[in-house]
Design a protein around this motif. Sequence first.
Motif, PDB file in Angstrom:
ATOM      1  N   LEU A 120      -9.451 -12.297 -51.624  1.00  0.00           N
ATOM      2  CA  LEU A 120     -10.677 -11.788 -52.246  1.00  0.00           C
ATOM      3  C   LEU A 120     -10.391 -11.165 -53.615  1.00  0.00           C
ATOM      4  O   LEU A 120     -11.151 -11.342 -54.570  1.00  0.00           O
ATOM      5  N   LYS A 121      -9.278 -10.448 -53.710  1.00  0.00           N
ATOM      6  CA  LYS A 121      -8.949  -9.748 -54.951  1.00  0.00           C
ATOM      7  C   LYS A 121      -8.582 -10.712 -56.076  1.00  0.00           C
ATOM      8  O   LYS A 121      -8.952 -10.508 -57.238  1.00  0.00           O
ATOM      9  N   TYR A 122      -7.868 -11.796 -55.741  1.00  0.00           N
ATOM     10  CA  TYR A 122      -7.368 -12.710 -56.774  1.00  0.00           C
ATOM     11  C   TYR A 122      -8.039 -14.083 -56.699  1.00  0.00           C
ATOM     12  O   TYR A 122      -7.521 -15.053 -57.249  1.00  0.00           O
ATOM     13  N   TYR A 123      -9.188 -14.147 -56.064  1.00  0.00           N
ATOM     14  CA  TYR A 123      -9.860 -15.420 -55.818  1.00  0.00           C
ATOM     15  C   TYR A 123     -10.076 -16.224 -57.103  1.00  0.00           C
ATOM     16  O   TYR A 123      -9.806 -17.429 -57.156  1.00  0.00           O
ATOM     17  N   ASP A 124     -10.540 -15.569 -58.155  1.00  0.00           N
ATOM     18  CA  ASP A 124     -10.871 -16.279 -59.396  1.00  0.00           C
ATOM     19  C   ASP A 124      -9.658 -16.922 -60.055  1.00  0.00           C
ATOM     20  O   ASP A 124      -9.801 -17.842 -60.867  1.00  0.00           O
ATOM     21  N   SER A 125      -8.458 -16.451 -59.733  1.00  0.00           N
ATOM     22  CA  SER A 125      -7.237 -16.972 -60.348  1.00  0.00           C
ATOM     23  C   SER A 125      -6.536 -18.012 -59.482  1.00  0.00           C
ATOM     24  O   SER A 125      -5.493 -18.550 -59.884  1.00  0.00           O
ATOM     25  N   LEU A 126      -7.075 -18.305 -58.305  1.00  0.00           N
ATOM     26  CA  LEU A 126      -6.477 -19.315 -57.443  1.00  0.00           C
ATOM     27  C   LEU A 126      -6.703 -20.715 -58.011  1.00  0.00           C
ATOM     28  O   LEU A 126      -7.655 -20.943 -58.771  1.00  0.00           O
ATOM     29  N   ASP A 127      -5.836 -21.642 -57.618  1.00  0.00           N
ATOM     30  CA  ASP A 127      -6.010 -23.037 -58.015  1.00  0.00           C
ATOM     31  C   ASP A 127      -7.368 -23.546 -57.535  1.00  0.00           C
ATOM     32  O   ASP A 127      -7.870 -23.138 -56.488  1.00  0.00           O
ATOM     33  N   GLU A 128      -7.949 -24.445 -58.304  1.00  0.00           N
ATOM     34  CA  GLU A 128      -9.291 -24.951 -58.002  1.00  0.00           C
ATOM     35  C   GLU A 128      -9.377 -25.575 -56.612  1.00  0.00           C
ATOM     36  O   GLU A 128     -10.395 -25.442 -55.925  1.00  0.00           O
ATOM     37  N   LYS A 129      -8.308 -26.236 -56.158  1.00  0.00           N
ATOM     38  CA  LYS A 129      -8.375 -26.891 -54.852  1.00  0.00           C
ATOM     39  C   LYS A 129      -8.520 -25.879 -53.718  1.00  0.00           C
ATOM     40  O   LYS A 129      -9.155 -26.152 -52.698  1.00  0.00           O
ATOM     41  N   TYR A 130      -7.973 -24.690 -53.916  1.00  0.00           N
ATOM     42  CA  TYR A 130      -8.120 -23.657 -52.887  1.00  0.00           C
ATOM     43  C   TYR A 130      -9.494 -22.997 -52.959  1.00  0.00           C
ATOM     44  O   TYR A 130     -10.056 -22.603 -51.936  1.00  0.00           O
ATOM     45  N   ARG A 131     -10.028 -22.892 -54.166  1.00  0.00           N
ATOM     46  CA  ARG A 131     -11.386 -22.348 -54.287  1.00  0.00           C
ATOM     47  C   ARG A 131     -12.417 -23.319 -53.721  1.00  0.00           C
ATOM     48  O   ARG A 131     -13.463 -22.909 -53.230  1.00  0.00           O
ATOM     49  N   LYS A 132     -12.116 -24.612 -53.751  1.00  0.00           N
ATOM     50  CA  LYS A 132     -12.998 -25.589 -53.112  1.00  0.00           C
ATOM     51  C   LYS A 132     -12.852 -25.525 -51.597  1.00  0.00           C
ATOM     52  O   LYS A 132     -13.822 -25.753 -50.857  1.00  0.00           O
ATOM     53  N   MET A 133     -11.648 -25.250 -51.135  1.00  0.00           N
ATOM     54  CA  MET A 133     -11.408 -25.120 -49.703  1.00  0.00           C
ATOM     55  C   MET A 133     -12.107 -23.887 -49.131  1.00  0.00           C
ATOM     56  O   MET A 133     -12.602 -23.894 -48.001  1.00  0.00           O
ATOM     57  N   ILE A 134     -12.165 -22.829 -49.942  1.00  0.00           N
ATOM     58  CA  ILE A 134     -12.814 -21.576 -49.531  1.00  0.00           C
ATOM     59  C   ILE A 134     -13.899 -21.265 -50.557  1.00  0.00           C
ATOM     60  O   ILE A 134     -13.744 -20.379 -51.393  1.00  0.00           O
ATOM     61  N   PRO A 135     -15.000 -21.999 -50.535  1.00  0.00           N
ATOM     62  CA  PRO A 135     -16.038 -21.796 -51.551  1.00  0.00           C
ATOM     63  C   PRO A 135     -16.768 -20.466 -51.361  1.00  0.00           C
ATOM     64  O   PRO A 135     -17.430 -20.235 -50.351  1.00  0.00           O
ATOM     65  N   LEU A 136     -16.609 -19.581 -52.325  1.00  0.00           N
ATOM     66  CA  LEU A 136     -17.262 -18.274 -52.284  1.00  0.00           C
ATOM     67  C   LEU A 136     -18.089 -18.087 -53.545  1.00  0.00           C
ATOM     68  O   LEU A 136     -17.760 -18.613 -54.598  1.00  0.00           O
ATOM     69  N   LYS A 137     -19.153 -17.332 -53.408  1.00  0.00           N
ATOM     70  CA  LYS A 137     -20.025 -17.040 -54.535  1.00  0.00           C
ATOM     71  C   LYS A 137     -20.208 -15.536 -54.639  1.00  0.00           C
ATOM     72  O   LYS A 137     -20.489 -14.863 -53.644  1.00  0.00           O
ATOM     73  N   MET A 138     -20.035 -15.007 -55.848  1.00  0.00           N
ATOM     74  CA  MET A 138     -20.238 -13.584 -56.056  1.00  0.00           C
ATOM     75  C   MET A 138     -21.722 -13.257 -55.921  1.00  0.00           C
ATOM     76  O   MET A 138     -22.563 -13.871 -56.585  1.00  0.00           O
ATOM     77  N   VAL A 139     -22.046 -12.319 -55.050  1.00  0.00           N
ATOM     78  CA  VAL A 139     -23.434 -11.906 -54.863  1.00  0.00           C
ATOM     79  C   VAL A 139     -23.510 -10.393 -54.815  1.00  0.00           C
ATOM     80  O   VAL A 139     -22.510  -9.707 -54.577  1.00  0.00           O
ATOM     81  N   TYR A 140     -24.700  -9.874 -55.046  1.00  0.00           N
ATOM     82  CA  TYR A 140     -24.961  -8.446 -54.888  1.00  0.00           C
ATOM     83  C   TYR A 140     -25.768  -8.252 -53.615  1.00  0.00           C
ATOM     84  O   TYR A 140     -26.740  -8.968 -53.366  1.00  0.00           O
ATOM     85  N   ILE A 141     -25.340  -7.314 -52.791  1.00  0.00           N
ATOM     86  CA  ILE A 141     -26.039  -7.049 -51.537  1.00  0.00           C
ATOM     87  C   ILE A 141     -26.426  -5.580 -51.487  1.00  0.00           C
ATOM     88  O   ILE A 141     -25.743  -4.727 -52.047  1.00  0.00           O
ATOM     89  N   PRO A 142     -27.531  -5.264 -50.826  1.00  0.00           N
ATOM     90  CA  PRO A 142     -27.981  -3.868 -50.777  1.00  0.00           C
ATOM     91  C   PRO A 142     -27.081  -3.016 -49.897  1.00  0.00           C
ATOM     92  O   PRO A 142     -26.597  -3.464 -48.859  1.00  0.00           O
ATOM     93  N   VAL A 143     -26.831  -1.787 -50.350  1.00  0.00           N
ATOM     94  CA  VAL A 143     -26.084  -0.822 -49.554  1.00  0.00           C
ATOM     95  C   VAL A 143     -26.873   0.477 -49.526  1.00  0.00           C
ATOM     96  O   VAL A 143     -27.836   0.650 -50.272  1.00  0.00           O
ATOM     97  N   SER A 144     -26.478   1.373 -48.641  1.00  0.00           N
ATOM     98  CA  SER A 144     -27.176   2.650 -48.571  1.00  0.00           C
ATOM     99  C   SER A 144     -26.913   3.457 -49.841  1.00  0.00           C
ATOM    100  O   SER A 144     -25.944   3.226 -50.538  1.00  0.00           O
ATOM    101  N   ARG A 145     -27.793   4.390 -50.126  1.00  0.00           N
ATOM    102  CA  ARG A 145     -27.633   5.198 -51.330  1.00  0.00           C
ATOM    103  C   ARG A 145     -26.335   5.999 -51.286  1.00  0.00           C
ATOM    104  O   ARG A 145     -25.687   6.235 -52.322  1.00  0.00           O
ATOM    105  N   ASP A 146     -25.934   6.407 -50.084  1.00  0.00           N
ATOM    106  CA  ASP A 146     -24.681   7.172 -49.970  1.00  0.00           C
ATOM    107  C   ASP A 146     -23.487   6.321 -50.385  1.00  0.00           C
ATOM    108  O   ASP A 146     -22.570   6.775 -51.053  1.00  0.00           O
ATOM    109  N   ASP A 147     -23.491   5.032 -49.970  1.00  0.00           N
ATOM    110  CA  ASP A 147     -22.395   4.135 -50.309  1.00  0.00           C
ATOM    111  C   ASP A 147     -22.387   3.790 -51.788  1.00  0.00           C
ATOM    112  O   ASP A 147     -21.354   3.539 -52.384  1.00  0.00           O
ATOM    113  N   ALA A 148     -23.597   3.784 -52.396  1.00  0.00           N
ATOM    114  CA  ALA A 148     -23.705   3.377 -53.790  1.00  0.00           C
ATOM    115  C   ALA A 148     -23.337   4.515 -54.758  1.00  0.00           C
ATOM    116  O   ALA A 148     -23.041   4.275 -55.917  1.00  0.00           O
ATOM    117  N   SER A 149     -23.347   5.731 -54.273  1.00  0.00           N
ATOM    118  CA  SER A 149     -23.081   6.880 -55.167  1.00  0.00           C
ATOM    119  C   SER A 149     -21.611   7.056 -55.446  1.00  0.00           C
ATOM    120  O   SER A 149     -20.768   6.540 -54.744  1.00  0.00           O
TER     121      SER A 149
END
Length: 332
Positions: free
Chosen positions: A303-332
């Motif tokens: 997860l930390k170095y996903y963007d720097s992995l070889d393209e074939k591995y990113r195709k094997m593990i296709p992930l998309k950066m998204v924003y998800i809601p969290v509680s206000r306590d977690d966001a502070s």
Amino acid sequence: MDGNDEKRVWGIHTMNDALFLNDNIIAIGWRDMGDLKQIEGNRDSFKERYNKVYPDSKKGAVANGAGMLYRFVYDVQIGDYIVFPSKIDRRINIGTIESDYIYNPDATEYVQQRKVKWLKHLPRTSFSQGALYEVGSALSFFAVKNYADEYLNALDKSFQKAMISSEDDESVGATADDIVETTKDYILKALSKNLKGYELEEFVADLLSAMGYRTSISAHGGDSGIDITAYKDELPPRILVQVKSQDGDIKETTIQSLKGAMHEGDYGLFVTLSSYTKNAQKYLENTPIIKGINGTELVELVLKYYDSLDEKYRKMIPLKMVYIPVSRDDAS
């Protein structure tokens, strides 16, 4: 499983995995509620007590909290099954309830307790995504209904890993935390399914390169036991890497073989998709020149170095950066 029809299956979460696993108990908090057996044994009385103890709670929180406490004391029966997803090792732990409700006022937080007997500790990858979603409930204590049979079947010797693809897998609603956990499960399943032996070695070498190391993969079939050699820069120390794709936990003797291949000044790195036995963990603790990475830690690095992995591995593990809601306590 015949004979289990009358037994209920419960799920539970905790912030203290070691308490559950080492002391063979399950427990929930709400310390200020005191001894729950002192409350009249009906749901209305539990709600009334909850309102007095937590007067600022919203109506929904009162119903959920009081309901969980009541179920923990009165609905759970000795012999019922418990499913506990531990975060420390990403296992699904299945056991049976061995005692009636116990109030332990000496406990730091988890004063409401029951004794359990753990029957199996299985990797999360053994279960369908729907089953993992269900035990990812936002509640601390809850009934497992939709996938109860899958967890009970896991107690059979003939139980097979689910390894179900996302297209075939049923899912249920997820909270933000569930989505994070599901992503980690997905990555580990993808690695386990697609990378075995030399292919996993090549992936680890690519990951180390993404982390800034210079790597070279050993010739296949070599007898040195070293799969990858890595350097942080042009100078020593040399890092000798051994990679294992086996399902079972790594034993101490396997790590000792890596130690035997190292020369003075070398560092060792052991990478596995599974985990380590207790003796192996102790050996790693006592051998600081060797670092052990388990499946959970490997996923974190992906997860930390996903963007720097070889393209074939990113195709094997296709992930998309998204924003998800969290509680206000977690966001502070």
